[in-house]
Design an enzyme around this catalytic site. Structure first.
Site: not given
Ligand code: ARG
Length: 451
Positions: A151, A272, A278, A285
């Site tokens: 979970h 970024s 970043k 992704e």
């Protein structure tokens, strides 16, 4: 407008926008190598069967090889009919004999079988290469402890090697599916002609042999209308992509500031445009995202085939773009994945620290009580209360004073602290396939034998 190869019974050509809708050249040019390979086999067989002369076959074969070279030199834009057209231009009317006893229907099916077989073999090699890089990491991290989750909540400490070896086994199943599918891909449709076979004395077994197919279709209608192997390949690609997307999701989570379990190499990360601090896991992704594409192609192929009557229908031209894209997608994803994980740094100390700052050893405490002859249900209740006390007092199980433990149950002794250490939690696990170091080492050895 140039005259169509099938133009004999037509009084006019389609308007150019209709022609454009019909065209497949912008994607079937991917089949050039397979198309020429199939044609060479066909011409060789035609000569052997005395359907055309040997000199004619030689001329055709040389012409085809020149066309292939022209294509790679950028002098040819196109496929099936384009190759035939170019052949006639190159070697004269004898080029028109190539299509004897053949149709574009068995021709394109042959191309697609050759293409799918070749790429499935390449995918298998790439999967195995990714598995090897998983094994290298697993070998190094048998003793690295990390929190195991259910979970997405900390559950029990596990070995990092054990965790990533899960993906080795998923990929092993993927390989087995791709390998099995080869039985249904590696079949020759050539010589089925349009749908019913041909009156020319062709030899289908010979072209099967020349093209290295393991078997041939027994039924000419089936040969030109079977696209099951494409559905199956799209499925196998999609499931492998699903596996990669699950792995990608873990990489993304592990590289967050919250987890910091791994650090991705700069060469597999991006920045970024606005936030200077970043470092984003874009590759992971993208792979997670690309599973949408391959699953879409699978659905699209299934729906295209639904309700199609025998034999060839132009709907089947829709089998190509999705398959080509899916193959391109999975090959790129596998290569990137391998680069990404083999350059990532596993933050061993950080992982070790996390399992000292959680309750993932709570099951162990219950098991400890069970060893002191307390029924498991009762032990569960006692540990639940101790955990609650810890939460209220900002402590973890290894920091609870012995008097406090004994106030819950007097059978808890000094040795509880050793018992609860994450490394001991792991190493007490000796059940087959478990996360204990001996089992993990055994698992890695079994895996190494496989590849
Ligand atoms: N471009 C077609 C395809 O990909 C080739 C076969 C055409 N056959 C035909 N009967 N129109 O399926």
């Amino acid at each position: 407008m140039t005259k169509k190869a099938w133009g004999g019974r037509f009084e006019s050509n389609p308007e150019s926008w209709v022609d454009a809708f019909n065209a497949s050249i912008h994607f079937d040019k991917n089949l050039i190598d397979q198309d020429i390979q199939g044609s060479i086999a066909h011409a060789t067989m035609l000569a052997e069967q005395n359907i055309i002369k040997t000199e004619e076959a030689n001329q055709i074969i040389q012409g085809l090889k020149d066309i292939q070279a022209d294509y790679y030199n950028g002098n040819l834009e196109d496929i099936h009919l384009n190759i035939e057209h170019a052949l006639i231009q190159k070697i004269g009317q004898v080029g028109g004999k190539l299509h004897t006893g053949r149709s574009r229907n068995d021709q394109v099916a042959t191309d697609m079988h050759l293409y799918t077989k070749q790429h499935v073999q390449e995918i298998l090699t790439l999967i195995e290469s990714l598995q090897k890089s998983i094994l290298v990491i697993a070998d190094e991290h048998v003793h690295t402890i990390m929190p195991g989750y259910t979970h997405l909540q900390r559950a029990q400490p596990i070995s990092f090697a054990h965790h990533i070896m899960t993906y080795f086994w998923m990929l092993e199943r993927d390989k087995s599916r791709f390998n099995d599918s080869l039985k249904r891909i590696d079949i020759s449709p050539l010589g089925a002609a349009a749908l019913s076979g041909t009156t020319h004395p062709i030899d289908r077994h010979r072209t099967q042999e020349l093209l290295n197919f393991s078997s041939l279709y027994e039924n000419s209608l089936d040969a030109v209308s079977d696209r099951d192997y494409i559905v199956e390949t799209l499925h196998n690609i999609s499931l492998t992509m699903v596996h990669l997307s699950r792995f990608a999701e873990e990489i993304i989570f592990w590289s967050t500031d919250e987890a910091k379990f791994i650090t991705l190499s700069d060469s597999f990360s991006t920045g970024s445009s606005i936030m200077p601090q970043k470092k984003n896991p874009d590759m992971a992704e993208l792979i997670r995202g690309k599973v949408g594409r391959t699953t879409g192609h699978l659905m699209s192929m299934l729906v295209t085939l639904k309700g199609l009557p025998l034999a060839y229908n132009k709907d089947m031209q829709e089998d190509k773009e999705g398959l080509f894209d899916a193959i391109h997608t999975i090959k790129g994803s596998l290569r990137i994945f391998e680069g990404m994980i083999s350059t990532m740094q596993v933050n061993k100390e950080r992982l070790n620290e996390t399992v000292h700052k959680d309750f993932s050893n709570a099951t162990e405490l219950a098991d400890y009580l069970v060893e002191q002859n307390i029924p498991f249900r009762e032990a569960h209740e006692i540990v639940g209360k101790i955990v609650l006390w810890c939460i209220q007092n900002g402590k973890y199980l290894l920091d609870v004073p012995l008097e406090q433990y004994q106030s819950y149950n007097e059978r808890i002794q000094e040795n509880v602290y050793d018992y609860l250490k994450p490394e001991n939690c792991l190493n007490r696990r000796k059940s087959y396939g478990s996360t204990g170091q001996e089992s993990v080492q055994h698992q890695i050895n079994v895996a190494k034998e496989l590849i």
